[in-house]
Design a protein around this motif. Structure first.
Motif, PDB file in Angstrom:
ATOM      1  N   ALA A   1       0.708  -1.238  -0.013  1.00 18.23           N
ATOM      2  CA  ALA A   1      -0.054  -0.086  -0.012  1.00 18.23           C
ATOM      3  C   ALA A   1       0.861   1.377   0.111  1.00 18.23           C
ATOM      4  N   ILE A   2       2.140   1.178   0.718  1.00 19.43           N
ATOM      5  CA  ILE A   2       2.577   2.437   0.805  1.00 19.43           C
ATOM      6  C   ILE A   2       3.619   2.685  -0.327  1.00 19.43           C
ATOM      7  N   ARG A   3       4.036   1.573  -0.979  1.00 19.38           N
ATOM      8  CA  ARG A   3       4.736   1.538  -2.305  1.00 19.38           C
ATOM      9  C   ARG A   3       3.988   2.078  -3.387  1.00 19.38           C
ATOM     10  N   ALA A   4       2.765   1.577  -3.254  1.00 18.38           N
ATOM     11  CA  ALA A   4       1.786   2.091  -4.503  1.00 18.38           C
ATOM     12  C   ALA A   4       1.403   3.592  -4.318  1.00 18.38           C
ATOM     13  N   GLY A   5       1.192   3.952  -3.093  1.00 19.20           N
ATOM     14  CA  GLY A   5       0.981   5.357  -2.775  1.00 19.20           C
ATOM     15  C   GLY A   5       1.929   6.335  -3.141  1.00 19.20           C
ATOM     16  N   LEU A   6       3.220   6.031  -2.757  1.00 24.16           N
ATOM     17  CA  LEU A   6       4.130   6.865  -3.131  1.00 24.16           C
ATOM     18  C   LEU A   6       4.340   6.874  -4.771  1.00 24.16           C
ATOM     19  N   ALA A   7       4.306   5.573  -5.310  1.00 25.72           N
ATOM     20  CA  ALA A   7       4.273   5.677  -6.762  1.00 25.72           C
ATOM     21  C   ALA A   7       3.224   6.553  -7.381  1.00 25.72           C
TER      22      ALA A   7
END
Length: 219
Positions: A15-21
């Motif tokens: 979720a964090i990786r996708a949100g940062l992207a």
């Protein structure tokens, strides 16, 4: 901007990786302290987001060793440990900020931007390439003084190419930085973003070396 995310929970990490992207940040996600130390050998990161409950080593112990090694890379601790002693211990050990889980991704991005603004005199400067100017903190992009609106993915592709404007970057290396090691990449996704950048910055802004990759041209 490139972020090292150290988080062992697969749902939270993704979720964090996708949100940062989605916000134009390139995130490399690792799940334990040993992998984090290996990733940092490259040291192409602008900041670290660190969980404390890692499977192979306590996050505070890792952070202490990281700081004792002389590395001043900005670190945000993101942890479910919400007691005052935990927050103070993290800050005293060398964290630059502390975020209690669960948190909104928008808040994490805002804190990263604030953290990088504070360190801007040390490591982050406006990127200028011919008539193109990019502020890595605000993502404000101008071409010959005219503001250019870029999507998060377009900005991420441009940011990779601008790191070394004269260097040829392979398609695979750009995709890894923009989408991450676990990101799903459509067969022509990168070409779509490059096409959009050329439309906004000029046909000569990005040079294609067929069968190899891309490099910056002269916008």
């Amino acid at each position: 901007m490139r972020i090292l995310l150290i988080e062992d929970d697969p749902l939270i990490g993704e979720a964090i990786r996708a949100g940062l992207a989605q916000n134009g940040w390139s995130a490399e996600w690792v799940r334990d302290a040993a992998s984090a130390s290996c990733a940092l050998v490259d040291h192409g990161f602008n900041a670290v987001v660190l969980d404390l409950g890692l499977p192979d080593r306590d996050g505070l112990d890792w952070l202490r060793a990281f700081r004792q090694g002389g590395d001043r890379l900005p670190v945000i601790v993101a942890s479910a440990r919400d007691g005052l002693p935990d927050r103070l211990a993290a800050l005293d050990t060398g964290a630059d900020d502390f975020l209690v889980k669960p948190f909104a991704l928008d808040e994490l991005c805002a804190r990263l931007r604030a953290l990088l603004r504070r360190s801007a005199g040390r490591s982050v400067d406006t990127i200028v390439h011919h008539g193109l100017s990019v502020d890595p903190i605000t993502r404000e992009t101008t071409l010959h003084g005219r503001t250019v609106d870029l999507s998060a993915r377009e900005y991420a592709v441009l940011n990779v190419l601008l790191e070394r404007p004269g260097m040829l970057r392979s398609r695979a290396s750009i995709e890894q930085r923009v989408y991450g090691a676990s990101g799903e990449v459509g067969s022509n996704a990168l070409e779509v973003h490059v096409h959009a950048l050329r439309r906004k910055l000029g046909a000569e802004a990005i040079v294609t070396v067929r069968g190899v990759g891309y490099r910056m041209g002269c916008p």
